[in-house]
Design an enzyme around this catalytic site. Structure first.
Site, mmCIF file in Angstrom:
data_model
loop_
_atom_site.group_PDB
_atom_site.id
_atom_site.type_symbol
_atom_site.label_atom_id
_atom_site.label_comp_id
_atom_site.label_asym_id
_atom_site.label_seq_id
_atom_site.Cartn_x
_atom_site.Cartn_y
_atom_site.Cartn_z
ATOM 1 C CD GLU A 190 34.808 30.153 41.496
ATOM 2 O OE1 GLU A 190 33.744 30.777 41.286
ATOM 3 O OE2 GLU A 190 35.694 30.578 42.247
ATOM 4 C CG ASP A 191 30.847 32.967 39.610
ATOM 5 O OD1 ASP A 191 32.033 32.647 39.880
ATOM 6 O OD2 ASP A 191 30.284 33.933 40.142
ATOM 7 N NE ARG A 234 24.575 37.191 44.345
ATOM 8 C CZ ARG A 234 25.901 37.085 44.378
ATOM 9 N NH1 ARG A 234 26.532 36.434 43.444
ATOM 10 N NH2 ARG A 234 26.598 37.647 45.362
ATOM 11 C CG ASP A 263 38.893 38.221 36.785
ATOM 12 O OD1 ASP A 263 39.308 38.380 35.643
ATOM 13 O OD2 ASP A 263 38.791 39.166 37.601
ATOM 14 C CG PHE A 288 32.093 43.606 36.168
ATOM 15 C CD1 PHE A 288 33.024 43.009 37.021
ATOM 16 C CD2 PHE A 288 30.769 43.693 36.575
ATOM 17 C CE1 PHE A 288 32.634 42.510 38.259
ATOM 18 C CE2 PHE A 288 30.374 43.194 37.819
ATOM 19 C CZ PHE A 288 31.314 42.603 38.663
HETATM 20 P P1 IMP Z 1 39.211 35.614 40.801
HETATM 21 O O1 IMP Z 1 39.668 35.265 42.187
HETATM 22 O O2 IMP Z 1 39.768 36.936 40.354
HETATM 23 O O3 IMP Z 1 39.511 34.515 39.789
HETATM 24 O O4 IMP Z 1 37.652 35.816 40.792
HETATM 25 C C1 IMP Z 1 36.894 35.248 41.790
HETATM 26 C C2 IMP Z 1 35.451 35.553 41.766
HETATM 27 O O5 IMP Z 1 35.186 36.920 41.502
HETATM 28 C C3 IMP Z 1 34.684 34.784 40.728
HETATM 29 O O6 IMP Z 1 34.429 33.472 41.131
HETATM 30 C C4 IMP Z 1 33.427 35.621 40.667
HETATM 31 O O7 IMP Z 1 32.549 35.239 41.702
HETATM 32 C C5 IMP Z 1 33.954 37.029 40.855
HETATM 33 N N1 IMP Z 1 34.117 37.662 39.525
HETATM 34 C C6 IMP Z 1 35.207 37.663 38.731
HETATM 35 N N2 IMP Z 1 34.975 38.315 37.567
HETATM 36 C C7 IMP Z 1 33.690 38.716 37.622
HETATM 37 C C8 IMP Z 1 32.822 39.420 36.714
HETATM 38 O O8 IMP Z 1 33.172 39.799 35.567
HETATM 39 N N3 IMP Z 1 31.544 39.642 37.155
HETATM 40 C C9 IMP Z 1 31.105 39.225 38.376
HETATM 41 N N4 IMP Z 1 31.864 38.550 39.231
HETATM 42 C C10 IMP Z 1 33.144 38.302 38.872
HETATM 43 MG MG MG Z 2 32.706 32.798 42.077
#
Ligand code: IMP
Ligand code: MG
Length: 172
Positions: free
Chosen positions: A96-97, A162, A100, A149
């Site tokens: 994963e990147d 990106r 969150d 963010f």
């Molecule tokens: P989650 O489901 O809230 O844990 O986040 C899922 C996805 O949202 C991550 O895998 C990212 O691809 C995207 N994401 C979450 N936080 C950020 C951020 O700060 N910048 C850009 N993408 C984000």
């Molecule tokens: Mg992601």
């Protein structure tokens, strides 16, 4: 709308940390049958660099989920692309990147566990543990991320930024 980028993690710091993660992951998976699963699209640059930091060659596959749409706040989770590979009995490393809220990862882990892999572990470049809404385990973390963010190194705002080689805070 004015937009400023503030560097949070440099290209050099990412490279150094990816090399460490590569060594750690190589040691843990020595001799095993591994499928590295990238979560598109954000994990693309990280996965490419991490792959080349390993001392073995895993199979590669991808899933795609989206939750952000065009903005900076998480929305409805959409599952957009499944694996081609049968992961039953194989060691899966999900890449994963950023984790969150943990909602995407919880969804994916749950889906992949049902297919009975030999193991399922998660490697993320960035982690925001204080933002969790879903309980998830992250096994390998590149960096703890600040509560802002982030863009770059795969992460986008409405598909932009990106390509940046470092990680930046987006200030608007
Ligand atoms: P989650 O489901 O809230 O844990 O986040 C899922 C996805 O949202 C991550 O895998 C990212 O691809 C995207 N994401 C979450 N936080 C950020 C951020 O700060 N910048 C850009 N993408 C984000
Ligand atoms: Mg992601």
């Amino acid at each position: 709308m004015s937009e400023t980028l503030r560097e949070v993690i440099s290209e050099a710091a990412i490279a150094a940390r990816v090399a460490e993660l590569g060594r750690e992951i190589s040691a843990q998976y020595a001799g095993l049958d591994v499928v590295m699963v990238g979560v598109l699209k954000g994990a693309l640059p990280f996965m490419a660099d991490l792959l080349r930091a390993l001392d073995f060659c895993p199979d590669l596959d991808f899933v795609r989920v989206a939750s952000y749409g065009d903005g900076v706040a998480p929305g409805e989770l959409r599952f957009l692309m499944d694996l081609e590979t049968d992961i039953a009995g194989r060691h899966v490393l999900l890449v994963e990147d950023i984790v969150d809220t943990g909602r995407s990862l919880a969804y994916l882990s749950n889906m992949l566990e049902k297919r009975q892999p030999a193991s399922l572990k998660v490697c993320t470049l960035l982690d925001k543990p204080y933002r969790r809404e879903a309980a998830v385990t992250v096994d390998f973390v590149g960096f703890a991320a600040p509560p802002v963010f982030l863009v770059g190194y795969g992460m986008d705002i409405g598909e932009r930024l990106r390509r940046l080689r470092g990680v930046y805070e987006l200030i608007r």
